[in-house]
Motif scaffolding. Structure first.
Motif, short mmCIF file in Angstrom:
data_model
loop_
_atom_site.label_atom_id
_atom_site.label_comp_id
_atom_site.label_asym_id
_atom_site.label_seq_id
_atom_site.Cartn_x
_atom_site.Cartn_y
_atom_site.Cartn_z
N UNK A 50 0.88 -1.17 0.00
CA UNK A 50 0.00 0.00 0.00
C UNK A 50 0.91 1.22 0.00
N UNK A 51 0.83 2.04 -1.04
CA UNK A 51 1.78 3.13 -1.25
C UNK A 51 1.10 4.48 -1.38
N UNK A 52 1.48 5.40 -0.50
CA UNK A 52 1.02 6.79 -0.65
C UNK A 52 1.76 7.42 -1.83
N UNK A 53 1.15 8.41 -2.47
CA UNK A 53 1.82 9.11 -3.57
C UNK A 53 2.68 10.26 -3.03
N UNK A 54 2.12 11.04 -2.12
CA UNK A 54 2.86 12.19 -1.57
C UNK A 54 3.78 11.73 -0.44
N UNK A 55 5.04 11.51 -0.79
CA UNK A 55 6.03 11.06 0.18
C UNK A 55 7.21 12.02 0.17
N UNK A 56 7.95 12.12 1.28
CA UNK A 56 9.14 12.96 1.29
C UNK A 56 10.23 12.37 0.40
N UNK A 57 11.17 13.19 0.00
CA UNK A 57 12.29 12.79 -0.87
C UNK A 57 11.82 12.51 -2.29
N UNK A 58 11.15 11.40 -2.51
CA UNK A 58 10.61 11.05 -3.82
C UNK A 58 9.16 10.61 -3.66
N UNK A 59 8.35 10.81 -4.71
CA UNK A 59 6.94 10.44 -4.58
C UNK A 59 6.73 8.95 -4.82
N UNK A 60 5.51 8.50 -4.60
CA UNK A 60 5.18 7.08 -4.73
C UNK A 60 5.40 6.55 -6.13
N UNK A 61 5.21 7.40 -7.16
CA UNK A 61 5.43 6.97 -8.54
C UNK A 61 6.89 6.56 -8.75
N UNK A 62 7.80 7.37 -8.18
CA UNK A 62 9.23 7.05 -8.30
C UNK A 62 9.54 5.71 -7.64
N UNK A 63 9.04 5.53 -6.41
CA UNK A 63 9.36 4.30 -5.68
C UNK A 63 8.72 3.09 -6.35
N UNK A 64 7.55 3.26 -6.93
CA UNK A 64 6.92 2.17 -7.65
C UNK A 64 7.79 1.72 -8.84
N UNK A 65 8.31 2.69 -9.59
CA UNK A 65 9.17 2.35 -10.74
C UNK A 65 10.44 1.66 -10.29
N UNK A 66 10.99 2.06 -9.14
CA UNK A 66 12.19 1.41 -8.61
C UNK A 66 11.90 -0.02 -8.19
N UNK A 67 10.80 -0.22 -7.49
CA UNK A 67 10.42 -1.56 -7.04
C UNK A 67 10.16 -2.48 -8.22
N UNK A 68 9.59 -1.93 -9.28
CA UNK A 68 9.27 -2.74 -10.46
C UNK A 68 10.53 -3.28 -11.16
#
Length: 224
Positions: A50-68
């Motif tokens: 479960x991932x919020x979009x508004x996150x500090x440092x980088x947003x959820x879209x960035x972290x999703x692409x990294x995890x993928x």
């Protein structure tokens, strides 16, 4: 294994979500370090994020692409943002669903159950596409091994060798077992052929800092 990993910077909301899902007997963990989310995901290895979009440092879209880059784990975005562009972006980046804040516990649980059922009910017998050994990640689909900020591409035989060893990590694997799995026959395969393949693989691993990742146990085999 962790069922659900919550990546949310609002601690109160994160705790509320955790308690709600725990009541449904899910094993839930909350993110600890919002600057090293990918590392935590790999360590936790959840069934769903479960991932919020508004996150500090980088947003959820960035972290999703990294995890993928490493995992196919389903990701549900949770956000107060509800524009069509945000929803489209979440899907295009690799998200599996989108829940707008505020949301009811019933809706959250229903969506979580649906995603888990859809993702795993017909795939329970499939092996993972990713193997981990401490900070080393082997992506089988990409034929790559990742360590720290480095990665290298592997040949078919190199991938098979690492797959065999990492799948049985902390266990000595005999040379003849590797030969049999690698070439599907012990006939006409010399001991030297395996040695050459192991040595080439070790040189590649050395190049990204994985010194002595594959350890030789004299007279017994190899271990990672």
């Amino acid at each position: 294994m962790v069922d659900i990993f919550i990546i949310e910077d609002d601690k109160a909301l994160s705790r509320e979500i955790s308690l709600t899902l725990s009541k449904w007997s899910y094993n839930v963990e909350e993110v600890k370090d919002l600057e090293n989310i990918t590392k935590e995901v790999l360590e936790v290895n959840p069934k769903l994020i479960l991932m919020d979009i508004n996150l500090p440092c980088y947003d959820g879209f960035y972290w999703c692409s990294q995890i993928r880059n490493f995992l196919k784990v389903p990701i549900i975005f949770i956000s107060s943002r509800d524009s069509d562009m945000d929803i489209i972006m979440s899907i295009n980046i690799g998200g599996d669903d989108y829940i707008k804040k505020p949301f009811s516990p019933q809706v959250l649980v229903a969506k979580v159950q649906a995603i888990l059922r859809r993702t795993y009910s017909y795939n329970s017998d499939l092996k993972s596409d990713v193997l981990r050994c401490n900070d080393v990640v082997l992506n089988i689909l990409e034929s790559k091994i990742y360590y720290s900020d480095e990665n290298i591409e592997l040949t078919k035989n190199e991938l098979k060798i690492l797959h065999i060893l990492m799948e049985r990590q902390d266990t000595i694997v005999k040379r003849d077992e590797i030969i049999e799995e690698l070439w599907e026959s012990e006939e006409f395969i010399s001991e030297n052929t395996l040695t050459v393949n192991i040595n080439r693989l070790r040189k590649k691993l050395d190049s990204i800092g994985l010194i002595d990742f594959i350890i030789t146990k004299k007279g017994q085999g190899y271990i990672v």
